[in-house]
Design an enzyme around this catalytic site. Structure first.
Site, PDB file in Angstrom:
ATOM      1  N   GLY A  19       9.598  -1.576  -1.836  1.00 61.12           N
ATOM      2  CA  GLY A  19      10.746  -0.989  -1.155  1.00 61.12           C
ATOM      3  C   GLY A  19      11.823  -0.692  -2.189  1.00 61.12           C
ATOM      4  NE  ARG A  20       9.876  -0.678  -8.572  1.00 59.27           N
ATOM      5  CZ  ARG A  20       8.574  -0.918  -8.625  1.00 59.27           C
ATOM      6  NH1 ARG A  20       7.735  -0.184  -7.935  1.00 59.27           N
ATOM      7  NH2 ARG A  20       8.109  -1.902  -9.377  1.00 59.27           N
ATOM      8  CE  LYS A  62       3.977   1.391  -5.209  1.00 59.42           C
ATOM      9  NZ  LYS A  62       4.542   0.037  -5.444  1.00 59.42           N
ATOM     10  CE1 TYR A  93      10.750   6.560  -4.436  1.00 54.37           C
ATOM     11  CE2 TYR A  93      10.544   4.276  -5.162  1.00 54.37           C
ATOM     12  CZ  TYR A  93      10.090   5.332  -4.407  1.00 54.37           C
ATOM     13  OH  TYR A  93       8.979   5.170  -3.610  1.00 54.37           O
ATOM     14  CB  THR A 117      -1.606  -2.887   0.817  1.00 52.95           C
ATOM     15  OG1 THR A 117      -1.057  -2.868  -0.502  1.00 52.95           O
ATOM     16  CG2 THR A 117      -2.352  -1.578   1.060  1.00 52.95           C
ATOM     17  CB  SER A 136       5.527   5.202  -3.903  1.00 56.20           C
ATOM     18  OG  SER A 136       5.377   3.814  -3.975  1.00 56.20           O
TER      19      SER A 136
HETATM   20  P1  A3P Z   1       8.180   1.816  -2.538  1.00 58.14           P
HETATM   21  O1  A3P Z   1       8.603   0.585  -3.295  1.00 58.14           O
HETATM   22  O2  A3P Z   1       7.843   2.948  -3.446  1.00 58.14           O
HETATM   23  O3  A3P Z   1       9.162   2.219  -1.467  1.00 58.14           O
HETATM   24  P2  A3P Z   1       2.002  -1.606  -1.671  1.00 58.14           P
HETATM   25  O4  A3P Z   1       2.391  -2.983  -1.253  1.00 58.14           O
HETATM   26  O5  A3P Z   1       0.759  -1.132  -1.007  1.00 58.14           O
HETATM   27  O6  A3P Z   1       2.010  -1.448  -3.157  1.00 58.14           O
HETATM   28  O7  A3P Z   1       3.117  -0.619  -1.109  1.00 58.14           O
HETATM   29  C1  A3P Z   1       4.470  -0.662  -1.541  1.00 58.14           C
HETATM   30  C2  A3P Z   1       5.254   0.201  -0.565  1.00 58.14           C
HETATM   31  O8  A3P Z   1       5.252  -0.423   0.718  1.00 58.14           O
HETATM   32  C3  A3P Z   1       6.711   0.364  -0.899  1.00 58.14           C
HETATM   33  O9  A3P Z   1       6.825   1.475  -1.747  1.00 58.14           O
HETATM   34  C4  A3P Z   1       7.364   0.557   0.490  1.00 58.14           C
HETATM   35  O10 A3P Z   1       7.765   1.879   0.736  1.00 58.14           O
HETATM   36  C5  A3P Z   1       6.243   0.231   1.475  1.00 58.14           C
HETATM   37  N1  A3P Z   1       6.604  -0.649   2.572  1.00 58.14           N
HETATM   38  C6  A3P Z   1       6.210  -0.464   3.862  1.00 58.14           C
HETATM   39  N2  A3P Z   1       6.680  -1.427   4.639  1.00 58.14           N
HETATM   40  C7  A3P Z   1       7.411  -2.249   3.847  1.00 58.14           C
HETATM   41  C8  A3P Z   1       8.176  -3.441   4.106  1.00 58.14           C
HETATM   42  N3  A3P Z   1       8.250  -3.950   5.336  1.00 58.14           N
HETATM   43  N4  A3P Z   1       8.794  -4.034   3.061  1.00 58.14           N
HETATM   44  C9  A3P Z   1       8.733  -3.491   1.823  1.00 58.14           C
HETATM   45  N5  A3P Z   1       8.017  -2.383   1.513  1.00 58.14           N
HETATM   46  C10 A3P Z   1       7.366  -1.757   2.521  1.00 58.14           C
END
Ligand code: A3P
Length: 327
Positions: free
Chosen positions: A279-280, A59, A282, A62, A159
Site C-alpha cells: 500500500g505504498r 502485487k 506514489y 496477496t 506497482s
Molecule cells: P502497492 O503497494 O503498489 O499499492 P502483494 O502483497 O501481492 O505484493 O500486493 C501488494 C499490493 O496489495 C499493494 O500494492 C496494495 O495496492 C495491495 N493491497 C490490496 N489490499 C491491501 C490492503 N488491505 N493493505 C495493503 N495493501 C493492499
C-alpha cells in the site's frame, strides 16, 4: 548397451534423451500405498499438507488476503520463513523444491491441526506464472484449492516497478523502462519483463485449467478486494473453502483511515495493518505509460474476457469497464 558404464548410461539418459527428468517430481505418498511404505514419514503427517494455496500473481494484494485469512482460528498459514521472507516458493524455486516433501511439511505447524476442519495454507505469489509450479502442485496436491487475484494489469505492472525501485538502487523512470527493448542492458529489460509478463492473465489461467478443474480455482477481482474485501472474504470462507465455522468478515478486517486500506484485526481487536511496503504511496503514472499499457494489454484483456466467460467466472469490474470503453 552393456558397453556403457552406469554413469555413462545415466548421462546419456538424462542429457541426451530425457532432459526433462533431471529434476524429480514429487507425488503424494498419502495417495499411494507403495510410496507410503518407502516414505520416511507416516500417515498422520498427511493432514499437514495445505488445503489451499494463494498463488498470486505478485502485487495484486496477496499479502493482504493471506494475513486476513490468517485471522480465522481454523486457518493456519505456513510458519515464517527467513530465506524467502514470508513466502515458501516451494513449487516455483528449483533449489527449494529439492528440499523435498518432508521439508515442505516442516514449514507448517503440525500442532495447529487440532480439529478436522482446520486447514493449513500458504501463499507464494511466484506460483501464478510458473508452469513448473502448476505441474508440481498437481503432482503433489491434486485436490488442492487455489486462489488467484487479478488486478488491472497496467496498475499491477506499475506497482511492481515501484516495488523494485524502492527495494534496489535502480533509478530508471517508468516511461523509459517501458521503451526498452531486447537490445538494452539485460538487467533493465529483465525488470520490464517482470513488470509486464505476469499480467498476461489469460495465458496463465489457460495453463492452470490444463492441470486443475475450474471448481478448484477461485478468482478474485483484486480492485474490488482492495476497495472492500469483506464480501470476498465471506464468499471464500463459505462457498469456496466451505468452512465449518465461517466468521463474519467484519470481525476479521476493518478499514483503517491512516493506512487507507482495510486491515486485519487481531483477536484482541487491534489493527494489524500490513507494513509500509504494502500500500505504498506514489505518484500516478504518466499518460504516456497509461496509454502504452492500455495498448500492451488490449489483446490479453480481450482473451481474458473470453476465458472468464467460457469458464463461467464473473468479470472483474475493471474488465467490465475496459470492455465498455475499449472493445
Ligand atoms: P502497492 O503497494 O503498489 O499499492 P502483494 O502483497 O501481492 O505484493 O500486493 C501488494 C499490493 O496489495 C499493494 O500494492 C496494495 O495496492 C495491495 N493491497 C490490496 N489490499 C491491501 C490492503 N488491505 N493493505 C495493503 N495493501 C493492499
Amino acid at each position: 548397451s552393456s558397453d556403457l558404464s552406469t554413469s555413462e548410461l545415466a548421462r546419456k539418459y538424462f542429457y541426451d534423451y530425457y532432459p526433462d527428468e533431471k529434476m524429480p517430481i514429487f507425488t503424494n505418498p498419502c495417495h499411494d500405498e507403495m510410496l507410503m511404505n518407502l516414505w520416511n514419514g507416516n500417515r498422520s503427517m498427511c493432514r499437514i499438507f495445505p488445503q489451499f494455496l494463494i498463488v498470486g500473481p505478485q502485487k495484486t494484494g496477496t499479502t493482504a488476503l493471506y494475513s486476513m485469512l490468517s485471522q480465522h482460528p481454523d486457518l493456519h498459514p505456513s510458519k515464517k520463513n527467513f530465506i524467502t521472507y514470508e513466502e515458501l516458493q516451494f513449487f516455483s524455486n528449483d533449489t527449494i523444491y529439492l528440499n523435498g516433501i518432508n521439508w515442505y511439511l516442516d514449514q507448517f505447524d503440525s500442532d495447529n491441526i487440532v480439529s478436522e476442519w482446520s486447514m493449513n495454507f500458504e501463499k507464494s505469489a511466484t506460483y501464478f506464472d510458473s508452469i513448473l509450479a502448476m505441474k508440481r502442485i498437481k503432482a503433489l496436491l491434486p485436490n488442492i484449492r487455489l486462489i488467484m487475484i487479478l488486478t488491472e494489469p497496467g496498475a499491477r505492472a506499475y506497482s511492481r516497478y515501484q516495488h523494485e525501485i524502492a527495494r534496489t538502487n535502480q533509478t530508471i523512470n517508468f516511461d523509459d523502462l517501458l521503451q526498452l527493448n531486447h537490445n538494452h542492458s539485460s538487467n533493465q529489460f529483465h525488470l520490464k519483463e517482470r513488470c509486464l509478463q505476469p499480467g498476461h492473465y489469460a495465458e496463465y489461467l489457460r495453463q492452470w485449467l490444463n492441470y486443475f478443474p475450474s471448481k478448484q480455482i477461485y478468482i478474485i477481482d483484486g480492485d474490488a478486494f482492495r476497495y472492500d474485501p469483506r464480501t470476498i472474504l465471506n464468499d471464500i470462507q463459505i462457498r469456496f473453502l466451505q468452512l465449518k465455522n465461517p466468521i463474519n468478515s467484519s470481525k476479521l478486517v476493518k478499514f483503517n483511515r491512516k493506512k487507507g486500506f482495510f486491515c486485519p484485526i487481531s483477536n484482541k481487536n487491534h489493527f494489524q495493518c500490513l507494513g509500509n511496503s504494502k500500500g505504498r504511496r506514489y505518484e500516478k503514472m504518466s499518460s504516456y505509460s497509461r496509454e502504452y499499457l492500455n495498448n500492451y494489454y488490449l489483446l490479453h484483456n480481450q482473451k481474458l474476457i473470453q476465458f472468464l466467460r467460457n469458464n463461467n467466472y464473473s468479470l472483474p469490474l475493471w474488465l467490465t469497464f475496459f470492455n465498455r470503453t475499449q472493445l
